[in-house]
Design a protein around this motif. Structure first.
Motif, PDB file in Angstrom:
ATOM      1  N   TRP A 115      16.398 -13.246 -10.609  1.00  0.00           N
ATOM      2  CA  TRP A 115      14.904 -13.574 -10.928  1.00  0.00           C
ATOM      3  C   TRP A 115      14.145 -12.390 -11.317  1.00  0.00           C
ATOM      4  CZ3 TRP A 115      14.084 -18.424 -11.987  1.00  0.00           C
ATOM      5  CH2 TRP A 115      14.861 -19.320 -11.359  1.00  0.00           C
ATOM      6  N   SER A 116      13.410 -12.476 -12.259  1.00  0.00           N
ATOM      7  CA  SER A 116      12.169 -11.367 -12.801  1.00  0.00           C
ATOM      8  C   SER A 116      10.998 -11.629 -12.098  1.00  0.00           C
ATOM      9  CB  SER A 116      12.303 -11.468 -14.209  1.00  0.00           C
ATOM     10  OG  SER A 116      11.718 -12.587 -14.576  1.00  0.00           O
ATOM     11  N   HIS A 117      10.180 -10.518 -12.267  1.00  0.00           N
ATOM     12  CA  HIS A 117       9.030 -10.768 -11.663  1.00  0.00           C
ATOM     13  C   HIS A 117       7.941 -11.764 -12.616  1.00  0.00           C
ATOM     14  CE1 HIS A 117       8.449  -7.204  -9.351  1.00  0.00           C
ATOM     15  NE2 HIS A 117       9.094  -6.396 -10.172  1.00  0.00           N
ATOM     16  N   GLY A 118       7.042 -12.356 -11.890  1.00  0.00           N
ATOM     17  CA  GLY A 118       6.429 -13.438 -12.651  1.00  0.00           C
ATOM     18  C   GLY A 118       7.112 -15.127 -12.244  1.00  0.00           C
ATOM     19  N   HIS A 119       8.459 -15.037 -11.668  1.00  0.00           N
ATOM     20  CA  HIS A 119       8.626 -16.363 -11.711  1.00  0.00           C
ATOM     21  C   HIS A 119       8.031 -16.962 -10.439  1.00  0.00           C
ATOM     22  CE1 HIS A 119      11.351 -14.803  -8.233  1.00  0.00           C
ATOM     23  NE2 HIS A 119      11.391 -15.945  -7.723  1.00  0.00           N
ATOM     24  N   TYR A 120       8.148 -18.258 -10.374  1.00  0.00           N
ATOM     25  CA  TYR A 120       7.637 -18.959  -9.426  1.00  0.00           C
ATOM     26  C   TYR A 120       8.481 -19.061  -7.987  1.00  0.00           C
ATOM     27  CZ  TYR A 120       4.923 -22.149  -6.444  1.00  0.00           C
ATOM     28  OH  TYR A 120       4.551 -23.060  -5.596  1.00  0.00           O
ATOM     29  N   PRO A 121       8.246 -18.593  -7.000  1.00  0.00           N
ATOM     30  CA  PRO A 121       9.173 -18.692  -5.976  1.00  0.00           C
ATOM     31  C   PRO A 121       9.302 -20.025  -5.123  1.00  0.00           C
ATOM     32  CG  PRO A 121       7.042 -17.431  -5.110  1.00  0.00           C
ATOM     33  CD  PRO A 121       6.985 -17.979  -6.567  1.00  0.00           C
ATOM     34  N   GLY A 122       8.695 -20.787  -5.390  1.00  0.00           N
ATOM     35  CA  GLY A 122       8.768 -22.313  -4.838  1.00  0.00           C
ATOM     36  C   GLY A 122       8.146 -22.676  -3.684  1.00  0.00           C
ATOM     37  N   THR A 123       7.061 -21.627  -3.415  1.00  0.00           N
ATOM     38  CA  THR A 123       6.292 -21.926  -2.332  1.00  0.00           C
ATOM     39  C   THR A 123       5.729 -23.491  -1.869  1.00  0.00           C
ATOM     40  OG1 THR A 123       5.263 -19.744  -3.076  1.00  0.00           O
ATOM     41  CG2 THR A 123       4.304 -20.813  -1.081  1.00  0.00           C
ATOM     42  N   CYS A 124       5.334 -24.040  -2.846  1.00  0.00           N
ATOM     43  CA  CYS A 124       4.967 -25.395  -2.638  1.00  0.00           C
ATOM     44  C   CYS A 124       6.015 -26.520  -2.850  1.00  0.00           C
ATOM     45  CB  CYS A 124       3.614 -25.694  -3.467  1.00  0.00           C
ATOM     46  SG  CYS A 124       2.348 -24.728  -3.000  1.00  0.00           S
ATOM     47  N   SER A 125       7.200 -26.099  -3.141  1.00  0.00           N
ATOM     48  CA  SER A 125       8.088 -27.067  -3.630  1.00  0.00           C
ATOM     49  C   SER A 125       8.452 -28.037  -2.527  1.00  0.00           C
ATOM     50  CB  SER A 125       9.245 -26.522  -4.240  1.00  0.00           C
ATOM     51  OG  SER A 125      10.060 -25.765  -3.326  1.00  0.00           O
ATOM     52  N   GLN A 126       8.147 -27.695  -1.367  1.00  0.00           N
ATOM     53  CA  GLN A 126       8.832 -28.870  -0.148  1.00  0.00           C
ATOM     54  C   GLN A 126       7.571 -28.848   0.745  1.00  0.00           C
ATOM     55  OE1 GLN A 126      11.701 -29.648  -0.394  1.00  0.00           O
ATOM     56  NE2 GLN A 126      12.747 -28.193  -1.813  1.00  0.00           N
ATOM     57  N   LEU A 127       6.369 -28.836   0.196  1.00  0.00           N
ATOM     58  CA  LEU A 127       5.205 -29.166   1.311  1.00  0.00           C
ATOM     59  C   LEU A 127       5.527 -30.332   1.933  1.00  0.00           C
ATOM     60  CD1 LEU A 127       1.870 -27.715  -0.638  1.00  0.00           C
ATOM     61  CD2 LEU A 127       3.390 -26.679   1.046  1.00  0.00           C
ATOM     62  N   THR A 128       5.167 -30.572   3.054  1.00  0.00           N
ATOM     63  CA  THR A 128       4.615 -31.857   3.874  1.00  0.00           C
ATOM     64  C   THR A 128       3.620 -32.524   3.358  1.00  0.00           C
ATOM     65  OG1 THR A 128       3.553 -31.224   5.611  1.00  0.00           O
ATOM     66  CG2 THR A 128       5.964 -31.125   5.921  1.00  0.00           C
ATOM     67  N   ALA A 129       3.511 -33.960   3.644  1.00  0.00           N
ATOM     68  CA  ALA A 129       2.104 -34.397   3.267  1.00  0.00           C
ATOM     69  C   ALA A 129       0.863 -33.921   3.997  1.00  0.00           C
ATOM     70  CB  ALA A 129       2.011 -35.974   3.759  1.00  0.00           C
ATOM     71  N   GLU A 130       1.233 -33.554   5.181  1.00  0.00           N
ATOM     72  CA  GLU A 130       0.114 -32.804   5.994  1.00  0.00           C
ATOM     73  C   GLU A 130      -0.328 -31.559   5.390  1.00  0.00           C
ATOM     74  OE1 GLU A 130       3.048 -33.685   8.183  1.00  0.00           O
ATOM     75  OE2 GLU A 130       1.885 -35.529   7.811  1.00  0.00           O
ATOM     76  N   GLN A 131       0.588 -30.634   4.989  1.00  0.00           N
ATOM     77  CA  GLN A 131       0.191 -29.219   4.343  1.00  0.00           C
ATOM     78  C   GLN A 131      -0.366 -29.676   3.113  1.00  0.00           C
ATOM     79  OE1 GLN A 131       4.453 -28.315   4.102  1.00  0.00           O
ATOM     80  NE2 GLN A 131       3.904 -26.158   5.440  1.00  0.00           N
ATOM     81  N   ARG A 132      -0.085 -30.693   2.286  1.00  0.00           N
ATOM     82  CA  ARG A 132      -0.973 -30.862   0.909  1.00  0.00           C
ATOM     83  C   ARG A 132      -2.383 -31.554   1.427  1.00  0.00           C
ATOM     84  NH1 ARG A 132       3.698 -34.201  -2.236  1.00  0.00           N
ATOM     85  NH2 ARG A 132       5.115 -32.249  -2.494  1.00  0.00           N
ATOM     86  N   ILE A 133      -2.543 -32.175   2.613  1.00  0.00           N
ATOM     87  CA  ILE A 133      -3.957 -32.775   2.869  1.00  0.00           C
ATOM     88  C   ILE A 133      -4.653 -31.284   3.420  1.00  0.00           C
ATOM     89  CG2 ILE A 133      -5.087 -34.207   4.675  1.00  0.00           C
ATOM     90  CD1 ILE A 133      -2.558 -36.230   4.427  1.00  0.00           C
TER      91      ILE A 133
END
Ligand code: GLU
Length: 306
Positions: A115-133
């Motif tokens: 990957w190069s700089h600026g790619h999205y590292p996937g931080t929010c890709s597996q958030l639970t419902a609680e984390q989203r809330i």
């Protein structure tokens, strides 16, 4: 009939590099007897300057380029993009992302692997419902990301040759609800039956992403011809500060639009220095054009337009 297009953002006057890309896109379409569309990419309301819808059309017209009715504005077509977004959402391919730009920058300071700089590292890709809330109740509004491609995407560009790129989880809807450029361009190119996308090669890196979006939407992709940029002697892309770079600037120096068109034609091997050519002549000569594969370096204050 397959079409061609030029898709400027009305954020300023077109410069010689933009005009050269427009000329090439026009030549590809018209030499084939195909429709040619102008599409304003104006979804980013903060950067649009209303006077430049007209200034850009006027400059193309002065060069002698023509286009099919009607001129399209992306901001009139949001329904189309919303329906593509709904398709992606219903297929479970998108997720809300609460990251700020700064957080993404910090998370990708030391990229590893391919990957190069600026790619999205996937931080929010597996958030639970609680984390989203938790994010929502902290007042964060999410953008929407499309899950990337597990495989690199490969394609053959007419000018740049075989190209391959990784596709990270790209934003398809911005946090303020605006459809992202990468989504809108794919939807429009298919809706307008664009056969060959001719545009500047600063978008080459975005193309795997756009091919991925077309793929997951089940849409047929166009072919691509990415035109090497016009650069200033510094090696940076041509900009206003580099001198007389727009048609209006050139005309203020006493040059006429035919000279500017003819100059652009010389950079494509379609005219001799000092010759005056018309768009019709260029169409006849286009089969023997030297299609650009290297950036063109210009020193605008020293151009001799003959
Ligand atoms: N709007 C983009 C630009 O002005 C071009 C996008 C495209 O041709 O796909 O650079």
């Amino acid at each position: 009939m397959p079409s061609g297009r030029f898709a400027p953002s009305p954020t300023g006057r077109l410069h010689l590099g933009n005009l050269r890309t427009a000329l090439l896109a026009w030549l590809f379409a018209r030499s084939d007897g195909s429709p040619f569309w102008i599409r304003f990419e104006d979804l980013d309301t903060a950067s649009v300057r209303p006077e430049h819808y007209q200034s850009q059309l006027e400059d193309l017209r002065l060069l002698g380029l023509d286009w099919d009715d009607d001129v399209i504005r992306q901001r009139d077509r949001r329904d189309l993009y919303e329906s593509a977004l709904a398709t992606l959402y219903q297929a479970g391919l998108t997720y809300p992302c609460y990251c700020s730009r700064r957080e993404i920058r910090e998370a990708t300071q030391a990229p590893n692997g391919p990957w190069s700089h600026g790619h999205y590292p996937g931080t929010c890709s597996q958030l639970t419902a609680e984390q989203r809330i938790r994010h929502e109740s902290a007042g964060r509004t999410p953008s929407l990301r499309l899950r990337g491609s597990p495989q690199p995407i490969e394609f053959v560009d007419l000018l740049c040759g075989p190209t391959r790129g990784l596709v990270d989880d790209a934003v398809v809807q911005r946090f303020d609800g605006t459809p992202a450029y990468n989504l809108a361009v794919v939807v429009d190119d298919v809706a307008q039956e664009i056969e060959l996308v001719v545009r500047a090669d600063d978008l080459l890196d975005s193309t795997p992403r756009q091919l991925h979006i077309a793929d997951v939407l089940g849409l047929p992709p166009p072919r691509y011809a990415h035109v090497p940029l016009v650069l200033a002697p510094s090696g940076d892309r041509l900009a206003k500060r580099d001198g007389a770079v727009t048609l209006a600037d050139r005309m203020a120096l006493g040059e006429d639009p035919v000279q500017v068109l003819s100059f652009l034609a010389t950079t494509l091997g379609l005219a001799e220095a000092g010759e005056r050519v018309s768009p019709g002549i260029l169409i006849d000569r286009f089969p023997s054009a030297t299609l650009p594969t290297e950036p063109l370096v210009l020193e605008p204050d020293r151009l001799d337009l003959g």
